[in-house]
Design a protein around this motif. Sequence first.
Motif, PDB file in Angstrom:
ATOM      1  N   ILE A  12       0.140  12.551   7.845  1.00  0.00           N
ATOM      2  CA  ILE A  12      -0.303  12.870   6.488  1.00  0.00           C
ATOM      3  C   ILE A  12      -0.204  14.368   6.219  1.00  0.00           C
ATOM      4  O   ILE A  12       0.279  14.794   5.171  1.00  0.00           O
ATOM      5  N   GLY A  51       4.388  10.641  -1.632  1.00  0.00           N
ATOM      6  CA  GLY A  51       4.325   9.584  -0.649  1.00  0.00           C
ATOM      7  C   GLY A  51       4.516  10.038   0.786  1.00  0.00           C
ATOM      8  O   GLY A  51       5.368  10.871   1.084  1.00  0.00           O
ATOM      9  N   SER A  98     -10.495  12.031  -1.343  1.00  0.00           N
ATOM     10  CA  SER A  98      -9.509  10.959  -1.463  1.00  0.00           C
ATOM     11  C   SER A  98      -9.864  10.119  -2.677  1.00  0.00           C
ATOM     12  O   SER A  98     -10.985  10.166  -3.190  1.00  0.00           O
ATOM     13  N   THR A 114       0.848  -1.185   0.000  1.00  0.00           N
ATOM     14  CA  THR A 114       0.000   0.000   0.000  1.00  0.00           C
ATOM     15  C   THR A 114       0.884   1.237   0.000  1.00  0.00           C
ATOM     16  O   THR A 114       1.859   1.303   0.735  1.00  0.00           O
ATOM     17  N   ARG A 115       0.534   2.204  -0.827  1.00  0.00           N
ATOM     18  CA  ARG A 115       1.230   3.489  -0.840  1.00  0.00           C
ATOM     19  C   ARG A 115       0.205   4.567  -0.525  1.00  0.00           C
ATOM     20  O   ARG A 115      -0.821   4.683  -1.205  1.00  0.00           O
ATOM     21  N   VAL A 116       0.480   5.341   0.514  1.00  0.00           N
ATOM     22  CA  VAL A 116      -0.375   6.468   0.873  1.00  0.00           C
ATOM     23  C   VAL A 116       0.305   7.735   0.371  1.00  0.00           C
ATOM     24  O   VAL A 116       1.484   7.966   0.648  1.00  0.00           O
ATOM     25  N   ALA A 133      -0.139  12.093  -0.187  1.00  0.00           N
ATOM     26  CA  ALA A 133      -0.844  13.291   0.269  1.00  0.00           C
ATOM     27  C   ALA A 133      -0.557  14.420  -0.715  1.00  0.00           C
ATOM     28  O   ALA A 133       0.602  14.652  -1.076  1.00  0.00           O
ATOM     29  N   SER A 179      -3.018   2.045  -4.014  1.00  0.00           N
ATOM     30  CA  SER A 179      -2.636   3.437  -3.827  1.00  0.00           C
ATOM     31  C   SER A 179      -3.810   4.186  -3.216  1.00  0.00           C
ATOM     32  O   SER A 179      -4.928   4.107  -3.715  1.00  0.00           O
ATOM     33  N   VAL A 180      -3.534   4.903  -2.124  1.00  0.00           N
ATOM     34  CA  VAL A 180      -4.530   5.739  -1.468  1.00  0.00           C
ATOM     35  C   VAL A 180      -4.009   7.160  -1.524  1.00  0.00           C
ATOM     36  O   VAL A 180      -2.925   7.456  -1.020  1.00  0.00           O
ATOM     37  N   ARG A 181      -4.769   8.054  -2.172  1.00  0.00           N
ATOM     38  CA  ARG A 181      -4.336   9.444  -2.348  1.00  0.00           C
ATOM     39  C   ARG A 181      -5.311  10.371  -1.640  1.00  0.00           C
ATOM     40  O   ARG A 181      -6.507  10.316  -1.884  1.00  0.00           O
ATOM     41  N   ILE A 182      -4.770  11.208  -0.758  1.00  0.00           N
ATOM     42  CA  ILE A 182      -5.561  12.118   0.055  1.00  0.00           C
ATOM     43  C   ILE A 182      -5.241  13.543  -0.390  1.00  0.00           C
ATOM     44  O   ILE A 182      -4.066  13.911  -0.508  1.00  0.00           O
ATOM     45  N   SER A 208      -8.586   6.157  -4.489  1.00  0.00           N
ATOM     46  CA  SER A 208      -7.706   4.992  -4.415  1.00  0.00           C
ATOM     47  C   SER A 208      -7.862   4.141  -5.663  1.00  0.00           C
ATOM     48  O   SER A 208      -8.864   4.210  -6.369  1.00  0.00           O
TER      49      SER A 208
END
Length: 146
Positions: free
Chosen positions: A51, A44, A75, A8-10, A12, A91-94, A77
């Motif tokens: 975050i 990342g 967000s 998983t890649r978070v 911001a 991938s989770v993008r906030i 993903s």
Amino acid sequence: MHFSEYDTRVGAYALILDGDSVLLSWWTGQSHPEWASWTLPGGGVEFGEQIESAVVREVFEETGYRVELDEYLTSHSFAQYATEDRRPFASVRIVFVAHIVGGQLGTIEVDGSTERAEWVRLDQLDEAGPRVELVDIALAALRRRA
């Protein structure tokens, strides 16, 4: 699939507007130059990093601007299945709305994935070149709030 079976890649990111222009970063595509495109400044979240701190750091590295976050915006993903050389990937993008409080335009990042940053007029986004879907997702979320 259990969360231990994929990476998983978070990330911001910040949506920063100045009148009718948006601040974008040119992503080099890293090992795939054919993927190079405009994106929101950000990236990342490092292990153990908050975050909000990550997006402030990333915006500075990619644009030279110091920012303060105004609010959470949205967000997004997506997932990619395994390849020969990589496990499955989520991938989770906030995205936050932010405003500039200092600095000057210029990429600070060394040996990173950002080549440059520019203000792009909203009515000229299509002419500016390819862009990642996250730019449109963020702008649509902002319009829904208006």
